[in-house]
Design a protein around this motif. Structure first.
Motif, short mmCIF file in Angstrom:
data_model
loop_
_atom_site.label_atom_id
_atom_site.label_comp_id
_atom_site.label_asym_id
_atom_site.label_seq_id
_atom_site.Cartn_x
_atom_site.Cartn_y
_atom_site.Cartn_z
N UNK A 81 -37.07 31.34 -40.80
CA UNK A 81 -36.00 31.63 -41.77
C UNK A 81 -36.55 31.87 -43.17
N UNK A 82 -37.68 32.55 -43.27
CA UNK A 82 -38.30 32.76 -44.57
C UNK A 82 -37.70 33.92 -45.36
N UNK A 83 -37.01 34.83 -44.71
CA UNK A 83 -36.33 35.88 -45.46
C UNK A 83 -35.24 35.25 -46.33
N UNK A 84 -35.02 35.83 -47.51
CA UNK A 84 -34.14 35.23 -48.50
C UNK A 84 -32.78 34.82 -47.92
N UNK A 85 -32.07 35.77 -47.32
CA UNK A 85 -30.73 35.46 -46.80
C UNK A 85 -30.80 34.50 -45.62
N UNK A 86 -31.85 34.62 -44.81
CA UNK A 86 -32.02 33.70 -43.68
C UNK A 86 -32.21 32.28 -44.17
N UNK A 87 -32.94 32.11 -45.26
CA UNK A 87 -33.17 30.78 -45.82
C UNK A 87 -31.87 30.16 -46.29
N UNK A 89 -28.84 30.85 -45.21
CA UNK A 89 -28.03 30.53 -44.03
C UNK A 89 -28.58 29.28 -43.33
N UNK A 90 -29.90 29.17 -43.26
CA UNK A 90 -30.51 28.01 -42.61
C UNK A 90 -30.17 26.73 -43.37
N UNK A 91 -30.14 26.81 -44.69
CA UNK A 91 -29.77 25.63 -45.48
C UNK A 91 -28.32 25.24 -45.19
N UNK A 92 -27.44 26.24 -45.10
CA UNK A 92 -26.05 25.96 -44.76
C UNK A 92 -25.95 25.23 -43.42
N UNK A 93 -26.75 25.66 -42.44
CA UNK A 93 -26.73 24.99 -41.12
C UNK A 93 -27.22 23.55 -41.24
N UNK A 94 -28.26 23.36 -42.04
CA UNK A 94 -28.76 21.99 -42.25
C UNK A 94 -27.66 21.10 -42.83
N UNK A 95 -26.94 21.60 -43.82
CA UNK A 95 -25.90 20.79 -44.43
C UNK A 95 -24.76 20.52 -43.43
N UNK A 96 -24.44 21.52 -42.62
CA UNK A 96 -23.41 21.32 -41.59
C UNK A 96 -23.87 20.27 -40.57
N UNK A 121 -39.15 33.51 -50.48
CA UNK A 121 -38.47 32.37 -49.86
C UNK A 121 -38.12 31.33 -50.91
N UNK A 122 -39.07 31.09 -51.81
CA UNK A 122 -38.86 30.10 -52.87
C UNK A 122 -37.70 30.47 -53.78
N UNK A 123 -37.50 31.76 -53.98
CA UNK A 123 -36.37 32.19 -54.83
C UNK A 123 -35.03 31.76 -54.21
N UNK A 124 -34.96 31.76 -52.88
CA UNK A 124 -33.75 31.27 -52.22
C UNK A 124 -33.58 29.78 -52.47
N UNK A 125 -34.69 29.02 -52.40
CA UNK A 125 -34.61 27.59 -52.67
C UNK A 125 -34.22 27.33 -54.13
N UNK A 126 -34.68 28.19 -55.04
CA UNK A 126 -34.28 28.03 -56.44
C UNK A 126 -32.76 28.20 -56.58
N UNK A 127 -32.19 29.13 -55.84
CA UNK A 127 -30.73 29.31 -55.87
C UNK A 127 -30.03 28.05 -55.36
N UNK A 128 -30.55 27.49 -54.28
CA UNK A 128 -29.97 26.27 -53.71
C UNK A 128 -30.05 25.14 -54.74
#
Length: 275
Positions: A81-87, A89-96, A121-128
Motif C-alpha cells: 500500500x505504498x502508493x499515495x491513495x493506497x496508503x 485507504x489502508x489507514x482507513x482499514x486499520x482504523x476500522x 508514501x510519507x506524504x500520505x502519512x503527513x496528511x494523516x
C-alpha cells in the motif's frame, strides 16, 4: 503499579519506553494475550497491518476498561500500500479494524528500495498526521541514507524509526543518526529471537544482578534509550518482561553487552527486502 518511563517524541507526544509487541501472535490469541499485557501494566501496544491481528488488538483495548488516552497504540503500513491513495485507504482499514477514534503512531513498515518512492508514501502519512487521526508518524527499518532522502523531500521529521536492535546487532550508526535528528529508536527483536539468552556475558551479568538474561537484555535497551516492546504469549513471561525497574546495569555492564555486536540480523536486510 510500576510507572514505565516515557520518551518525549519530537512533536511532544509521549510514548511509554516499554511496550508489548504482537508480532507473530495468532489473531485468535491476540485479544486475551493483549489483555493480559494490559493487566500486567503495559500501556503501549505495537501491531501492524502485516500481522493480521489489528481487530483483536483493538478489541482488547476497548475491553480493557482503561481510558483510551492511557494506552499508546502503534500500527504500520503494509508493503502493498505504498502508493499515495493506497496508503490512505489502508489507514482507513486499520482504523476500522482497530475500532478506535485515533492512532498514537503510524509507521511505514519497510522502505522497499525496489518498489517505488517512499517519500511519496510519507506524504500520505503527513496528511494523516495533519488530520489528527494519528498523533505521530514514523518509519520502520529505515537506514541513514533512507532517512536523509526522506528528510530532504518532506516537511515532517519522523517521530521514530523502528529497527532491529539487540546485543548482536547494536545498530550504532542508525541510532546515532536518529539521535542527531531527534528521531527516537524503537527496537524490534530485542532479544534476537532468543539467540542472546544463552550468551555467557549476558548470563554472567544476569546471575550477578539476580535477573533473567531476557530482563538484563531488555534493561540494556532501556538504559541506552531504546523504546522496546517484547512479545510473549505466556503470562509468566509477559510479567517477567515488565519487571525491569527495580535494578540497574552498570556502565561496565552496558559496555560489555554492547561489545557483543557482530552485525547479525534475525530478520530481513532493509537494503534488499522488497516485501
Amino acid at each position: 503499579m510500576t510507572a514505565v518511563p516515557a520518551i518525549t517524541l519530537n512533536n511532544a507526544v509521549q510514548i511509554p519506553q516499554l511496550g508489548f509487541g504482537t508480532y507473530q501472535i495468532e489473531p485468535e490469541e491476540t485479544r486475551e494475550t493483549t489483555l493480559a499485557a494490559l493487566e500486567a501494566g503495559y500501556r503501549h501496544i505495537d501491531t501492524a497491518q502485516m500481522y493480521g491481528n489489528e481487530k483483536e488488538v483493538g478489541q482488547a483495548v476497548r475491553d480493557s476498561g482503561l481510558d483510551r488516552a492511557d494506552i499508546f497504540v502503534t500500527s504500520k503500513l503494509n508493503n502493498g500500500a505504498h502508493e499515495h491513495d493506497d496508503a490512505l485507504k489502508a489507514f482507513d482499514r486499520t482504523m476500522d479494524d482497530l475500532g478506535l477514534d485515533h492512532l498514537d503512531l503510524f509507521l511505514i513498515h519497510w522502505p522497499l528500495p525496489g518498489e517505488g518512492d517512499f517519500v511519496e508514501t510519507w506524504k500520505a502519512l503527513e496528511e494523516i498526521y495533519r488530520s489528527g487521526r494519528s498523533k505521530a508518524i514514523g518509519v520502520s527499518n529505515f537506514q541513514p541514507h533512507h532517512l536523509r532522502r526522506l528528510l530532504q523531500g518532506s516537511d515532517v521529521v519522523p517521530a521514530v524509526n523502528q529497527i532491529e536492535v539487540h546485543p548482536y546487532l547494536t545498530q550504532d550508526d542508525v541510532r546515532a543518526f536518529g539521535a542527531e535528528h531527534d528521531i527516537a529508536t524503537e527496537a524490534w527483536s530485542p532479544i534476537a529471537q532468543g539467540k542472546v539468552l544463552d550468551d555467557p556475558t549476558i548470563n554472567r551479568i544476569a546471575q550477578r544482578v539476580g535477573k533473567s538474561p531476557a530482563q538484563v537484555t531488555l534493561r540494556w535497551h532501556l538504559q541506552r534509550g531504546d523504546i522496546v516492546f517484547p512479545k510473549s504469549v505466556t503470562q509468566k513471561r509477559i510479567e517477567e518482561n515488565f519487571d525491569l525497574f527495580d535494578f540497574e546495569l552498570s556502565e561496565g555492564d552496558i559496555g560489555e553487552i554492547s561489545a557483543l555486536n557482530r552485525d547479525e540480523r534475525t530478520g530481513p536486510d532493509p537494503e534488499r527486502f522488497n516485501g
